[in-house]
Design a protein around this motif. Sequence first.
Motif, PDB file in Angstrom:
ATOM      1  N   SER A   1      42.319  67.676  22.524  1.00  0.00           N
ATOM      2  CA  SER A   1      42.522  66.347  21.970  1.00  0.00           C
ATOM      3  C   SER A   1      42.937  66.399  20.506  1.00  0.00           C
ATOM      4  O   SER A   1      43.912  65.750  20.091  1.00  0.00           O
TER       5      SER A   1
ATOM      6  N   ARG B   1      47.157  67.451  21.154  1.00  0.00           N
ATOM      7  CA  ARG B   1      47.723  66.089  21.096  1.00  0.00           C
ATOM      8  C   ARG B   1      48.099  65.687  19.676  1.00  0.00           C
ATOM      9  O   ARG B   1      48.989  64.847  19.480  1.00  0.00           O
TER      10      ARG B   1
ATOM     11  N   ASP C   1      43.092  66.683  33.314  1.00  0.00           N
ATOM     12  CA  ASP C   1      43.703  65.367  33.207  1.00  0.00           C
ATOM     13  C   ASP C   1      44.048  65.107  31.741  1.00  0.00           C
ATOM     14  O   ASP C   1      43.154  64.896  30.915  1.00  0.00           O
TER      15      ASP C   1
ATOM     16  N   GLU D   1      45.294  62.629  30.217  1.00  0.00           N
ATOM     17  CA  GLU D   1      45.184  61.256  29.722  1.00  0.00           C
ATOM     18  C   GLU D   1      43.778  60.675  29.837  1.00  0.00           C
ATOM     19  O   GLU D   1      43.531  59.565  29.358  1.00  0.00           O
TER      20      GLU D   1
ATOM     21  N   ARG E   1      40.108  59.676  29.096  1.00  0.00           N
ATOM     22  CA  ARG E   1      39.410  59.431  27.827  1.00  0.00           C
ATOM     23  C   ARG E   1      37.902  59.603  28.021  1.00  0.00           C
ATOM     24  O   ARG E   1      37.345  59.192  29.038  1.00  0.00           O
TER      25      ARG E   1
ATOM     26  N   VAL F   1      40.833  62.676  24.216  1.00  0.00           N
ATOM     27  CA  VAL F   1      41.790  62.356  25.259  1.00  0.00           C
ATOM     28  C   VAL F   1      42.182  63.660  25.926  1.00  0.00           C
ATOM     29  O   VAL F   1      42.733  64.559  25.283  1.00  0.00           O
ATOM     30  N   GLY F   2      41.869  63.788  27.220  1.00  0.00           N
ATOM     31  CA  GLY F   2      42.084  65.016  27.968  1.00  0.00           C
ATOM     32  C   GLY F   2      40.761  65.671  28.305  1.00  0.00           C
ATOM     33  O   GLY F   2      39.939  65.949  27.414  1.00  0.00           O
TER      34      GLY F   2
END
Length: 467
Positions: free
Chosen positions: A356, A360, A402, A404, A406, A429-430
């Motif tokens: 995250s 990201r 995953d 996306e 949260r 996120v992830g």
Amino acid sequence: MTTLIQGGTVVTAGDTFAADVLIDGEQVVALGRGLSGDTVIDATGKYVIPGGIDVHTHLDMPFGGTVSSDDFFTGHRAAAFGGTTMHIDFVIQPKGATLRQALDIWHAKAEGKAAVDYGFHLAITDLPDSVMEEIPQCVEWGVTSLKLFLAYKGALQIDDTTLFRALQQAARHGLLTMVHAENGDAIDILVKEAIAAGNLAPKYHALTRPAELEAEATYRAIRLAEVAGAPLYVVHLTNAGALEAVRLAHGRGNTFIHAETCVQYFFFTKDDLARPGYEGAKWVCSPPFREVSDQAALWQGVADGSLEVVSTDHCPFWFEGGKDGRSPGKELGRDNFAAIPNGCPGIEDRMMVMYSEGVRSGKISLNKWVELCCTNPARLFGCYPQKGLIAPGSDADIVVWDPEARHTISAATHHQNTDYNLYEGLEVVGMPQVVISRGQVIVEGKAWKGSQGSGRFVKRAAHRRSS
């Protein structure tokens, strides 16, 4: 029975590609399209990565009058929920014990509890000739890494004579020597001076262990390793000065000098130890947290390959222990920072936080994330390509990630056996959707599917110097 992971994007340290993954029993048998299996896991829109490997943990470890609060079941379950399917724990040699006796103690800790695969490092605290003669046998035992402490004077610390002798012996017999690099002699003086002055709050843990003393010990250990012709792995590196020592060694062509950092050092500073009241004790670990500028240096270090592994140094203690069957915890140091058990939880958070906040945010690439958290640990510690890779013949330690999803990190929902979390309230996120250990699903969403006793000890191959 076969299992097919279908429709996902496979991510390795060096490549990213669309492929299905076929598992038969405990191993990966094929990658491709148009495959079929008895059971199908839908990975559409997900990443399929090797299971994480955390090479720096302390489960069920005696320390400072207590014991770390995660054992070989609770720690393994927490690791799995975070996408880690193997770890390597430190066997601490009791004074006067043989290495074999120490190893047997830790094997007993894991017996019947382990839920993911694991290995051991041997941490030497006492090195008479009889123990020196045991070192060649470590390879036969599947333990191919040693650790020595240059800190914790009067407890774990060894001197330069012991370090150099161990380096020489390890190099002769294919073992990688790991070092906790802080100047314990100088730290001991600073701690005594702080106590005498009545400076007893948690923040003085960091102030009495300055970054310069880590940098000095890192330089010293590297130079001794170079003279001994021995591969060296510097654990939990925290600051720009120590990183400079590693880079200088690499600049001299010494690619057998390796270093890791730990996930928490990217996100906290010594100011966290000065939080109001006694809250700062939660952040007491060694080496301590540094400055924002050191965080930037560490991000650059992992991006350019100077730092090859991100681990956790997972060593959890209760914040409010000593009740309801809990072992004593951080409260032991309320009147004196020097009595606070050193260590923080993190085995569950590592993969999520690094994805995250690292991937990201653009600090590291997706492939670098896999390299740091999965593949390099396996390569450096003698279990690649069995672990750390998705390829035919490798163990089916696989995470369906995953990218996306949260999740808000909290002690109220984590699986680590402690009552606080350093990242409390952080939304990542992830996160893992499915976690597979040797072909068996052990985590599915929020459900635990694993079992105590299913984890195995991994015998690791002798270390091979890269230069």
